[in-house]
Write a protein that holds these residues in place. Structure first.
Motif, mmCIF file in Angstrom:
data_model
loop_
_atom_site.group_PDB
_atom_site.id
_atom_site.type_symbol
_atom_site.label_atom_id
_atom_site.label_comp_id
_atom_site.label_asym_id
_atom_site.label_seq_id
_atom_site.Cartn_x
_atom_site.Cartn_y
_atom_site.Cartn_z
ATOM 1 N N UNK A 149 0.844 -1.193 0.000
ATOM 2 C CA UNK A 149 0.000 0.000 0.000
ATOM 3 C C UNK A 149 0.878 1.242 0.000
ATOM 4 N N UNK A 150 0.598 2.156 -0.916
ATOM 5 C CA UNK A 150 1.276 3.451 -0.933
ATOM 6 C C UNK A 150 0.555 4.348 0.068
ATOM 7 N N UNK A 151 1.064 4.398 1.286
ATOM 8 C CA UNK A 151 0.368 5.101 2.361
ATOM 9 C C UNK A 151 0.856 6.543 2.452
ATOM 10 N N UNK A 152 -0.090 7.462 2.533
ATOM 11 C CA UNK A 152 0.255 8.874 2.667
ATOM 12 C C UNK A 152 0.317 9.312 4.116
ATOM 13 N N UNK A 153 -0.685 8.918 4.872
ATOM 14 C CA UNK A 153 -0.723 9.200 6.307
ATOM 15 C C UNK A 153 -1.581 8.161 6.981
ATOM 16 N N UNK A 154 -1.380 8.013 8.291
ATOM 17 C CA UNK A 154 -2.236 7.155 9.109
ATOM 18 C C UNK A 154 -2.674 7.963 10.324
ATOM 19 N N UNK A 155 -3.878 7.677 10.786
ATOM 20 C CA UNK A 155 -4.403 8.368 11.957
ATOM 21 C C UNK A 155 -5.466 7.513 12.625
ATOM 22 N N UNK A 156 -5.894 7.920 13.797
ATOM 23 C CA UNK A 156 -6.861 7.142 14.570
ATOM 24 C C UNK A 156 -8.187 7.025 13.834
ATOM 25 N N UNK A 157 -8.749 5.826 13.851
ATOM 26 C CA UNK A 157 -10.032 5.597 13.209
ATOM 27 C C UNK A 157 -11.224 6.013 14.042
ATOM 28 N N UNK A 158 -10.981 6.391 15.308
ATOM 29 C CA UNK A 158 -12.060 6.833 16.192
ATOM 30 C C UNK A 158 -11.660 8.124 16.881
ATOM 31 N N UNK A 159 -12.642 8.968 17.136
ATOM 32 C CA UNK A 159 -12.393 10.202 17.873
ATOM 33 C C UNK A 159 -13.573 10.483 18.788
ATOM 34 N N UNK A 160 -13.269 10.755 20.046
ATOM 35 C CA UNK A 160 -14.296 11.112 21.039
ATOM 36 C C UNK A 160 -15.422 10.084 21.116
ATOM 37 N N UNK A 161 -15.065 8.812 20.958
ATOM 38 C CA UNK A 161 -16.046 7.746 21.136
ATOM 39 C C UNK A 161 -16.761 7.292 19.879
ATOM 40 N N UNK A 162 -16.447 7.877 18.722
ATOM 41 C CA UNK A 162 -17.161 7.544 17.490
ATOM 42 C C UNK A 162 -16.188 7.193 16.367
ATOM 43 N N UNK A 163 -16.636 6.296 15.474
ATOM 44 C CA UNK A 163 -15.880 6.047 14.257
ATOM 45 C C UNK A 163 -15.855 7.309 13.413
ATOM 46 N N UNK A 164 -14.697 7.614 12.862
ATOM 47 C CA UNK A 164 -14.556 8.817 12.043
ATOM 48 C C UNK A 164 -14.961 8.514 10.600
ATOM 49 N N UNK A 165 -15.633 9.445 9.986
ATOM 50 C CA UNK A 165 -16.178 9.267 8.642
ATOM 51 C C UNK A 165 -15.871 10.491 7.782
ATOM 52 N N UNK A 166 -15.972 10.273 6.438
ATOM 53 C CA UNK A 166 -16.362 9.059 5.719
ATOM 54 C C UNK A 166 -15.241 8.030 5.723
ATOM 55 N N UNK A 167 -15.614 6.787 5.535
ATOM 56 C CA UNK A 167 -14.644 5.702 5.519
ATOM 57 C C UNK A 167 -15.167 4.605 4.608
ATOM 58 N N UNK A 168 -14.265 3.922 3.975
ATOM 59 C CA UNK A 168 -14.628 2.754 3.180
ATOM 60 C C UNK A 168 -13.451 1.788 3.221
ATOM 61 N N UNK A 169 -13.743 0.540 2.944
ATOM 62 C CA UNK A 169 -12.701 -0.483 2.938
ATOM 63 C C UNK A 169 -12.280 -0.757 1.507
ATOM 64 N N UNK A 170 -10.991 -0.654 1.265
ATOM 65 C CA UNK A 170 -10.442 -0.904 -0.067
ATOM 66 C C UNK A 170 -9.261 -1.856 0.077
ATOM 67 N N UNK A 171 -9.396 -3.048 -0.494
ATOM 68 C CA UNK A 171 -8.353 -4.074 -0.402
ATOM 69 C C UNK A 171 -7.951 -4.335 1.056
ATOM 70 N N UNK A 172 -8.965 -4.349 1.938
ATOM 71 C CA UNK A 172 -8.722 -4.642 3.335
ATOM 72 C C UNK A 172 -8.223 -3.487 4.167
ATOM 73 N N UNK A 173 -8.075 -2.308 3.552
ATOM 74 C CA UNK A 173 -7.578 -1.129 4.257
ATOM 75 C C UNK A 173 -8.728 -0.138 4.423
ATOM 76 N N UNK A 174 -8.877 0.416 5.629
ATOM 77 C CA UNK A 174 -9.930 1.402 5.876
ATOM 78 C C UNK A 174 -9.386 2.777 5.500
ATOM 79 N N UNK A 175 -9.926 3.355 4.448
ATOM 80 C CA UNK A 175 -9.405 4.617 3.932
ATOM 81 C C UNK A 175 -10.418 5.740 4.132
ATOM 82 N N UNK A 176 -9.892 6.960 4.267
ATOM 83 C CA UNK A 176 -10.706 8.153 4.386
ATOM 84 C C UNK A 176 -10.461 9.071 3.203
ATOM 85 N N UNK A 177 -10.940 10.295 3.326
ATOM 86 C CA UNK A 177 -10.787 11.261 2.235
ATOM 87 C C UNK A 177 -9.970 12.444 2.723
#
Length: 305
Positions: A116-144
């Motif tokens: 995976x050509x990764x640009x950045x990584x960060x926490x998938x949750x903030x203040x008790x909630x899943x952060x969105x938008x999110x989708x799974x691509x080739x097993x990786x949870x990606x944002x925008x």
């Protein structure tokens, strides 16, 4: 017991910090090689900054307020001078849990091994909630487009993609960077089961004729941003639509409805509509003229990073 990752420098942007910064720095400094605090011409908080320096943080102080992008870039340059392999960017009011940095570094290494050509990584949750938008691509949870606070970048990626856009001053600085990463084919990745806490602005429920406004079963929240923030939000987002709208349809479909909704809530339901409309109008005019930098009608006001 796991070892602390080597080569990580944390960059913390501050403006008029309170005592909470000291607690956050204690947590950060235990997980990284170095902490660089960049203070953007604070008028308060000198004692807190001095106490952070006593903990071992490097302090960079600006005499004139120049915006979040300039602060982050100053910290990145300091990290580069320290031969950092990774850079973690943070706001002063972001709290990270134990082993946060270790988890992010492990995620980057795992993604790289998977091709995976990764640009950045960060926490998938903030203040008790899943952060969105999110989708799974080739097993990786990606944002925008993600908030820069809490993001980990490889320095090689920063060197390739470039620094944050300083002429945007405040708003959409992180969005623009994510769009640049995506243009380079680099993924913006949410790390599942990892959470940070971040202080959000003074949101409030929307009321209409004294009754709480509800649409489609939901009660929208008004963000109550100051007029100068509305200027930057409108100007910078319109400039991004012009630059990236044709090439990044996924982001455009996500951004436009949210921006329209947020702007309508501000001009219909928030107090001070006349001045807010003037600020938004100036933002539109400056976007059309492709004018960037500080807001022309006034000196750069105080901001909360």
């Amino acid at each position: 017991m796991s070892e602390r990752p080597i080569g990580v420098v944390a960059v913390v942007a501050t403006f008029n910090p309170d005592d909470g910064l000291l607690d956050n720095v204690r947590q950060i400094i235990s997980q990284v090689d170095s902490v660089v605090i960049v203070d953007d011409a604070s008028t308060n908080g000198a004692k807190v900054l001095s106490e952070c320096e006593e903990l071992g943080a490097q302090i960079i102080r600006f005499a004139v307020n120049g915006g979040i992008a300039r602060s982050l870039n100053a910290g990145i340059r300091a990290a580069r001078a320290q031969r950092a392999k990774y850079v973690l960017t943070l706001d002063q009011d972001t709290e990270i849990p134990d082993r946060y940095v270790e988890t992010l570094v492990s995620a980057i290494l795992s993604l790289r091994r998977s091709g995976v050509n990764v640009g950045l990584v960060t926490a998938g949750r903030m203040n008790g909630y899943d952060r969105r938008p999110r989708r799974t691509h080739d097993g990786v949870i990606v944002g925008i487009d993600v908030m820069q606070s809490g993001c980990l970048y490889e320095m090689d990626t920063v060197n390739e993609v470039g620094e944050f856009r300083e002429d945007f001053v405040i708003d959409c600085v992180d969005t623009e960077y994510c769009l640049r990463l995506r243009r380079h084919g680099a993924a913006v990745v949410w790390v599942p089961n990892l959470e940070l806490r971040h202080t959000v602005g003074a949101t409030s429920p929307v009321y209409f004729f004294g009754r709480r406004f509800v649409i489609f079963g939901k009660s929208p929240q008004s963000s109550n941003h100051a007029d100068f923030r509305r200027y930057y939000m409108m100007r910078n987002r319109l400039l991004l639509y012009a630059e990236f709208g044709r090439s990044d349809w996924e982001w455009l479909r996500h951004s436009v409805p949210n921006h329209v909704k947020d702007t309508l809530l501000a001009i219909v339901f928030e107090a001070g509509r006349a001045s807010r409309l003037r600020a938004i109008g100036q933002g539109i005019a400056d976007a059309i003229r492709n004018r960037t930098g500080p807001m022309a009608s006034r000196s750069l006001p105080e901001r909360r990073v």
